[in-house]
Design a protein around this motif. Sequence first.
Motif, mmCIF file in Angstrom:
data_model
loop_
_atom_site.group_PDB
_atom_site.id
_atom_site.type_symbol
_atom_site.label_atom_id
_atom_site.label_comp_id
_atom_site.label_asym_id
_atom_site.label_seq_id
_atom_site.Cartn_x
_atom_site.Cartn_y
_atom_site.Cartn_z
ATOM 1 N N LYS A 92 0.836 -1.212 0.000
ATOM 2 C CA LYS A 92 0.000 0.000 0.000
ATOM 3 C C LYS A 92 0.864 1.251 0.000
ATOM 4 O O LYS A 92 0.635 2.190 -0.761
ATOM 5 N N VAL A 93 1.874 1.264 0.856
ATOM 6 C CA VAL A 93 2.793 2.409 0.918
ATOM 7 C C VAL A 93 3.537 2.555 -0.407
ATOM 8 O O VAL A 93 3.714 3.664 -0.925
ATOM 9 N N ARG A 94 3.968 1.430 -0.956
ATOM 10 C CA ARG A 94 4.676 1.438 -2.241
ATOM 11 C C ARG A 94 3.792 2.041 -3.334
ATOM 12 O O ARG A 94 4.253 2.853 -4.143
ATOM 13 N N GLY A 95 2.506 1.663 -3.353
ATOM 14 C CA GLY A 95 1.587 2.196 -4.359
ATOM 15 C C GLY A 95 1.404 3.692 -4.212
ATOM 16 O O GLY A 95 1.328 4.418 -5.218
ATOM 17 N N ASP A 96 1.331 4.194 -2.971
ATOM 18 C CA ASP A 96 1.199 5.633 -2.737
ATOM 19 C C ASP A 96 2.409 6.394 -3.283
ATOM 20 O O ASP A 96 2.271 7.444 -3.924
ATOM 21 N N VAL A 97 3.592 5.852 -3.037
ATOM 22 C CA VAL A 97 4.815 6.523 -3.486
ATOM 23 C C VAL A 97 4.908 6.511 -5.010
ATOM 24 O O VAL A 97 5.276 7.523 -5.632
ATOM 25 N N ILE A 98 4.558 5.394 -5.643
ATOM 26 C CA ILE A 98 4.605 5.305 -7.107
ATOM 27 C C ILE A 98 3.652 6.313 -7.732
ATOM 28 O O ILE A 98 3.991 7.011 -8.703
ATOM 29 N N THR A 99 2.434 6.410 -7.195
ATOM 30 C CA THR A 99 1.465 7.369 -7.714
ATOM 31 C C THR A 99 1.980 8.793 -7.554
ATOM 32 O O THR A 99 1.845 9.624 -8.459
ATOM 33 N N THR A 100 2.593 9.086 -6.411
ATOM 34 C CA THR A 100 3.133 10.426 -6.170
ATOM 35 C C THR A 100 4.258 10.752 -7.145
ATOM 36 O O THR A 100 4.347 11.873 -7.664
ATOM 37 N N VAL A 101 5.119 9.770 -7.406
ATOM 38 C CA VAL A 101 6.207 9.969 -8.377
ATOM 39 C C VAL A 101 5.633 10.296 -9.756
ATOM 40 O O VAL A 101 6.101 11.223 -10.443
ATOM 41 N N LYS A 102 4.623 9.552 -10.178
ATOM 42 C CA LYS A 102 4.022 9.793 -11.493
ATOM 43 C C LYS A 102 3.431 11.192 -11.588
ATOM 44 O O LYS A 102 3.570 11.868 -12.604
ATOM 45 N N ILE A 103 2.773 11.618 -10.524
ATOM 46 C CA ILE A 103 2.123 12.931 -10.550
ATOM 47 C C ILE A 103 3.149 14.052 -10.577
ATOM 48 O O ILE A 103 3.056 14.990 -11.371
ATOM 49 N N LEU A 104 4.172 13.962 -9.706
ATOM 50 C CA LEU A 104 5.153 15.042 -9.598
ATOM 51 C C LEU A 104 6.122 15.073 -10.771
ATOM 52 O O LEU A 104 6.718 16.112 -11.059
ATOM 53 N N SER A 105 6.296 13.953 -11.461
ATOM 54 C CA SER A 105 7.238 13.918 -12.587
ATOM 55 C C SER A 105 6.595 14.402 -13.881
ATOM 56 O O SER A 105 7.293 14.575 -14.881
ATOM 57 N N GLN A 106 5.279 14.627 -13.880
ATOM 58 C CA GLN A 106 4.569 15.111 -15.067
ATOM 59 C C GLN A 106 4.055 16.524 -14.797
ATOM 60 O O GLN A 106 3.134 16.720 -14.015
ATOM 61 N N LEU A 107 4.664 17.497 -15.446
ATOM 62 C CA LEU A 107 4.250 18.874 -15.226
ATOM 63 C C LEU A 107 2.837 19.129 -15.732
ATOM 64 O O LEU A 107 2.154 20.039 -15.254
ATOM 65 N N ASP A 108 2.387 18.326 -16.720
ATOM 66 C CA ASP A 108 1.045 18.514 -17.271
ATOM 67 C C ASP A 108 0.039 17.529 -16.679
ATOM 68 O O ASP A 108 -1.029 17.317 -17.250
ATOM 69 N N SER A 109 0.361 16.934 -15.540
ATOM 70 C CA SER A 109 -0.573 16.012 -14.900
ATOM 71 C C SER A 109 -1.832 16.771 -14.479
ATOM 72 O O SER A 109 -1.743 17.884 -13.933
ATOM 73 N N PRO A 110 -3.026 16.213 -14.704
ATOM 74 C CA PRO A 110 -4.261 16.916 -14.345
ATOM 75 C C PRO A 110 -4.463 17.083 -12.845
ATOM 76 O O PRO A 110 -5.309 17.878 -12.428
#
Length: 431
Positions: free
Chosen positions: A365-383
């Motif tokens: 669960k913690v791993r999934g939270d971190v992966i999602t956060t990485v995806k969001i912060l690494s994309q400047l155009d993330s919605p």
Amino acid sequence: MQQSFITGELPNDWRTATVKPIFKKGDQLDAGNFRPISLTSLISKLMESIICHTMMKFLLEHKIIPAEQHGFVPKRSVITNLLSCLNDWSRELDNHNPVDVIYFDYIKAFDKVPTRRLLHKLEHFGIRGGLLKWIEGFLSFRTFRVKIDGCLSNSQKVLSGVPQGTVLGPILFIVYIADLTVELSSPFALFADDLKLYNTSKNNNVLKADLITLYAWTQKWLMPFNMKKCCVLHLGRNNPKMQYNLGGHVFQCVSSQIDLGITITEDLSWSSHILSVVKKANSIGYLIRKAFPCAPIEIIAKLHKTYVRPILEYANSVWHPILVRDKQLLESVQRRITRIPFGFHRPSYEDRLKIMKLPTIEHRKVRGDVITTVKILSQLDSPIRHLFSTSDDPRTRGHRLKLRKYAFKTRMRQFFLPERVFGIWNSHLQI
């Protein structure tokens, strides 16, 4: 393909579909509870993919598809849809503002799209010339046959709609409803044909005005809602639970709603969702136990990863177990699965995990939270990039994407993704 595009004509077998009914839910004797998926020519799908890629690039560059549409759009998903909504809802509830959420459901959405009106909208949005002519050929003179248990029905003509199961069908649908929300004043979110409209209870007049706008749109563009499946969910304590209606039909008031596979309750707690997830996962685990009673450790581990864990981890960055009993309930699923290859004389749960090379559900669960956060912060155009605020202080230790902490008043806001990932992200992550 080149000849087809130049002439705007398609071979007949490109426009012939074998419809496979896929059961959704409810009474299996009711044909309305089946989704008609069209099995079409692979060559046609290949050409559709080429056209779809070009069209999507054009539609996004000119902002024809609204930012609130999360279905079939790059970098948007179920997770971005739900996190965006939960951010708004939890923030309002944190400020003691009850929220009313209205869920809409179309009547056979993809099958109801009028072809001529769809082509008119495509031309209006700038899709013209040879491409528009080819799309017209793609949608015209289509036929289908229904296949059940190896038996085929007689061929029938398709009079309207975009075929489900094709590559181009979904993008044509979201273009058709792209102007649905232009005049709305309340916040909203879309996932293909799933629409939810929401606002605070004190702004119920704005919400009622938006319902009048929506009803006028459905009448103009021949896309009616299924009022039996439309409902309103009142969030928060002391919610006055206002009554809403659309075209004279009063919305049913519900205490919980399944939103894109996630159970949303009026207090935004996750116990109900966890209970349903665990029930489904345990049923799969029971089947594994019966089908593979003497399977090796490696096989049981693979079966668990393939069939059980995806159920427990579906959109797991959206929801979070807060109560100890909910955490134990989730972990109990994996406890049962890991017992299968060992029989009655089994080692402890921790030792079984080491032998089967499985982490705990809480760790995943913690791993999934971190992966999602990485995806969001690494994309400047993330919605949903706006959900996270990074620190402007260049003197921070560790990494350059330190998160900024915000105050919260309620438990639901405390355990929302940006808040619960704060400590782990700022303390341990190295970028």
